[in-house]
Design a protein around this motif. Structure first.
Motif, PDB file in Angstrom:
ATOM      1  N   LEU A  17       0.864  -1.211   0.175  1.00 51.19           N
ATOM      2  CA  LEU A  17      -0.153  -0.172  -0.003  1.00 51.19           C
ATOM      3  C   LEU A  17       0.911   1.276  -0.161  1.00 51.19           C
ATOM      4  CD1 LEU A  17      -2.685   1.520   0.103  1.00 51.19           C
ATOM      5  CD2 LEU A  17      -2.819   1.259   2.674  1.00 51.19           C
ATOM      6  N   LYS A  21       1.016   3.726  -3.105  1.00 56.14           N
ATOM      7  CA  LYS A  21       0.702   5.308  -2.843  1.00 56.14           C
ATOM      8  C   LYS A  21       1.963   6.276  -3.381  1.00 56.14           C
ATOM      9  CE  LYS A  21      -2.028   5.333   1.153  1.00 56.14           C
ATOM     10  NZ  LYS A  21      -2.175   5.537   2.737  1.00 56.14           N
ATOM     11  N   CYS A  24       1.702   5.954  -7.546  1.00 55.23           N
ATOM     12  CA  CYS A  24       0.177   6.292  -8.245  1.00 55.23           C
ATOM     13  C   CYS A  24       0.131   7.716  -8.419  1.00 55.23           C
ATOM     14  CB  CYS A  24      -0.990   5.446  -7.250  1.00 55.23           C
ATOM     15  SG  CYS A  24      -2.535   5.456  -8.161  1.00 55.23           S
ATOM     16  N   ALA A  29      -4.978   7.481  -7.248  1.00 54.15           N
ATOM     17  CA  ALA A  29      -4.988   7.263  -5.642  1.00 54.15           C
ATOM     18  C   ALA A  29      -6.159   7.594  -5.066  1.00 54.15           C
ATOM     19  CB  ALA A  29      -3.823   7.787  -5.044  1.00 54.15           C
ATOM     20  N   LEU A  34      -6.785   4.610  -2.117  1.00 58.79           N
ATOM     21  CA  LEU A  34      -5.915   4.322  -1.390  1.00 58.79           C
ATOM     22  C   LEU A  34      -5.737   4.774  -0.067  1.00 58.79           C
ATOM     23  CD1 LEU A  34      -2.923   4.206  -3.943  1.00 58.79           C
ATOM     24  CD2 LEU A  34      -4.279   2.557  -3.423  1.00 58.79           C
ATOM     25  N   LEU A 163      -3.193  -4.252  -5.447  1.00 55.42           N
ATOM     26  CA  LEU A 163      -2.214  -3.451  -5.003  1.00 55.42           C
ATOM     27  C   LEU A 163      -0.841  -3.822  -6.043  1.00 55.42           C
ATOM     28  CD1 LEU A 163      -2.309  -3.018  -1.088  1.00 55.42           C
ATOM     29  CD2 LEU A 163      -2.659  -1.473  -2.628  1.00 55.42           C
TER      30      LEU A 163
END
Length: 173
Positions: A17, A21, A24, A29, A34, A163
């Motif tokens: 994750l 982040k 992305c 996101a 996210l 993910l």
């Protein structure tokens, strides 16, 4: 397998994750939500950790491309252990069932076809055979419990590969 039998999937999800982040774009996101996934991961971990879990050394990517069959001897060889770790066996089996919906020989392997997903009878046969591999015939309650846990871990499987997909695309952008 030597070493502590510590479940690693929750750490992997949190690490992926964080990576997702970072790779992305902010608009994507936000679209993928996210920022809310940490709470989802924590909720899943809390929900699943409270139940009695059978922890084992899991492949964590057991799709048909990672199962080799010798045509003459019918011997099976499992390959590609890069995601292997200790996890609940219910997660590994759930992921295996989810992988049945993928066609990695198509132009769109990311489009899943759930008509290929194992039906209840096939899943039950798989679980019964899996549990019988210890040499003991499992009772109906043990089969039911594992099947219920497998259904729950399907959510975690989708989250893992979602993910992974974001990270994979982001690293090529």
């Amino acid at each position: 397998m030597p070493g502590p039998k510590r479940v690693l999937m929750w750490d992997r999800l949190r690490n992926w994750l964080k990576t997702a982040k970072s790779v992305c774009p902010s608009d994507e996101a936000k679209e993928f939500r996210l920022d809310s996934l940490e709470k989802e991961i924590a909720a899943l971990e809390s929900e699943f950790s409270g139940e009695e879990q059978c922890i084992g050394f899991c492949h964590n990517d057991l799709q048909y491309g990672n199962i080799m069959i010798d045509e003459e001897t019918k011997a099976l060889t499992i390959i590609d252990y890069e995601y292997a770790s200790f996890n609940p066996i219910a997660f590994d089996i759930a992921n295996h069932f989810c992988e049945m919906a993928a066609d990695y020989h198509s132009e769109e392997p990311h489009i899943l076809d759930y008509t290929k997903y194992a039906d209840v009878d096939e899943r039950k046969r798989f679980v019964q055979t899996y549990l019988s591999s210890s040499g003991e015939e499992p009772d109906a309650e043990k089969i039911k419990d594992l099947m219920n846990n497998i259904e729950k871990y399907t959510l975690a499987s989708h989250l893992v590969w979602g993910l992974w997909g974001i990270i994979s695309v982001g690293s090529f952008a």
